[in-house]
Design an enzyme around this catalytic site. Sequence first.
Site, PDB file in Angstrom:
ATOM      1  CE  LYS A 180       3.277   0.417  -0.991  1.00  0.00           C
ATOM      2  NZ  LYS A 180       2.698   1.724  -1.306  1.00  0.00           N
ATOM      3  CB  SER A 196      -1.227   1.263  -1.845  1.00  0.00           C
ATOM      4  OG  SER A 196      -0.062   2.058  -1.922  1.00  0.00           O
ATOM      5  CB  SER A 217      -0.092   4.988  -0.751  1.00  0.00           C
ATOM      6  OG  SER A 217      -1.179   4.590  -1.523  1.00  0.00           O
TER       7      SER A 217
HETATM    8  N1  GLN Z   1      -5.459   5.587  -2.981  1.00  0.00           N
HETATM    9  C1  GLN Z   1      -4.830   6.260  -4.069  1.00  0.00           C
HETATM   10  C2  GLN Z   1      -4.991   5.442  -5.324  1.00  0.00           C
HETATM   11  O1  GLN Z   1      -5.620   4.456  -5.272  1.00  0.00           O
HETATM   12  C3  GLN Z   1      -3.414   6.551  -3.769  1.00  0.00           C
HETATM   13  C4  GLN Z   1      -2.532   5.375  -3.906  1.00  0.00           C
HETATM   14  C5  GLN Z   1      -1.113   5.704  -3.638  1.00  0.00           C
HETATM   15  O2  GLN Z   1      -0.779   6.730  -3.058  1.00  0.00           O
HETATM   16  N2  GLN Z   1      -0.251   4.809  -4.090  1.00  0.00           N
HETATM   17  O3  GLN Z   1      -4.498   5.751  -6.355  1.00  0.00           O
END
Ligand code: GLN
Length: 489
Positions: free
Chosen positions: A78, A153, A177
Amino acid sequence: MSSYPETVAGIATALAKGEFSSVEITRHYLDRIAAHDSRLNSYITVCEEHSLNQAAAADAMLKSKDAGPLTGVPYAHKDIFCTKGIKTSCGSRMLDNFVAPYSATVSERLDAASMVLLGKTNMDEFAMGSSNETSYFGPVTNPWREGAVPGGSSGGSAAAVAARLAPGATGTDTGGSIRQPAALCGISGLKPTYGRVSRFGLIAFASSLDQGGPMATTAEDLALLLNVMAGFDNKDSTSVDRPDEDYTRSLREPAAGLRVGIPKQFFSADLDADVAAPIRSAISELETMGAICTEIDLKHMDLSIPAYYVISSAECSSNLSRYDGVRFGHRCDDPRDIEDMYRRSRSEGFGVETQRRILVGTYALSSGYYDAYYQKAQQIRRLIRDEFKNALENVDAILGPTSPTTAFTMGQKSDDPVAMYLSDIYTTAVNLAGLPAISIPVGFADGLPVGMQLIGNYFAEAKLLQIAHQYQNVTDWHQHSPSLDDGIE
Ligand code: GLN
C-alpha cells in the site's frame, strides 16, 4: 490463467522446491499488471526493475539454501508505507513528488524476508475513504464489476489481490480499510491488534487507530504475511513489546468447541438482506464444524460511527498539519507571503475529503467544543472497549458482516459523506477498541462478493486465523476469482 500457484503459501513451497524461479513468478505478475492494470488502476507505481533485481537476489538465496519461508514471493505494498528511494504518495497530490528517504519498519521487514516488491498500490487519499474514489491517482475498478468500487481505503491492494495481480498485499486499517475492501473484492484481510505491527514510516492518518496488516486470498497466507510484518519495534512508542509469535501455529486445530458470539445489533435493518443470507449460511457451516454460536448484545455499537469520525478527524487535523509546503510535499508556485504559501499549498495539495476531515477535526478540538465533541467521543470509546472486553470473556470470537452492502457503484455515495461513512458501521468499533479482526469471503450476492467479519480478543490473531482457515478448508469462496473480461489473459 497460468499454471502458477495463486497463493503465497503455494508460491513459497514451489520456490523452495525449485519448480520455478522468483524471477519467473515475478515476471508473471509484472506481465499481468501490464496487461490488466490500465483498466483496474490498482497500482500507483510499478517498480519493474527493482522487482526483478530483488527476485534475482532471492533466487541466489534459494540456490544457496539461505532462504527464509517467503524468500522470492512477490507482493504489493500500500502506498502509505514509506519505501526508501521509491515514490510514496499516500494517494495524494500533496506527496506526488515524495520519494521516501527511509523505509517504514514494515517495508524493512518485508525486505529482510527477501520478498519481492511489485509496486505501490492505489488508495484513498491519506487513507480517508471507503471507496478509493478520493485518490488523486483516480479510482480503482472492482475486478468483479466494471463501474463498482473496490472499497477503501486499501482498495488498490484488495483489487490487485482479487485480480491476481499480486498473491498478497499490505493494507492499513484505521476504521475498516483492510476489512471492508477485502469484503468488497472477495479476498481475506486481517487487522491486527493495535500495536502488533509497527507504525514507524506508515504515513499517519489517526495515530491511535492506524494499524497495518496483510491482505491475501486465504487465511493461511495472512498468517504467513503477518509473521513477516508483525513484531516489536522500538521506533514506534505504541508498539507492544511481546515475544514474536508464529501466527500459523493454530491453523490446523479444529474449530469444534469454539464459542462464537453474534451481536444482534449486527443484523439490524442497516444490513442488506442479500448480504445477511450468505453470512447466515456461514454461521450454519461453523455450527456444522462444531462451533457454538450464541446471540450476544453490544448496545453501544451505534455510537461507534460518530465517535470514530470525531476522533479520527481530530487526529488527522493534527497529523496533517506537517504538510505546510515548507519541509516536503507540494508547494504552490510564486507565493506572495508565508500565509499565501500555506493556504495555497494546502488547498492545492489536499483533495476535498481530506480538507473536510481537517476542518471537522480542527473544529472538534477547538476551545469551547473540545468537551462537547472530542472528550465525549473518548468517553464513548471507553464504553465500546469495555463492552467488547466483557463480551470476549464469554466467547472466543464475535461474528458479523464486514460491510452493510456489497460493492456499490462509483459516484453513488461521493456527494454524500454521511452515506459513505455508514459503510463503516461494522468495522470502526474494532479500531476504537484496538482489537484484531478478520474479514473472509463467504459467498456472493448478485454476482458481487460478501465478506464476514470475526473479531477476537487482544492478541488473539492466531485464533481468528484458525477459525478462518478451518472454514476455508470446507468451503471454496476464497478460491473464486473474477474473470477480467478484457480479452487479455
Ligand atoms: N473508511 C474509513 C474512513 O474513511 C476508514 C478508513 C481507514 O480505515 N483508513 O475513515
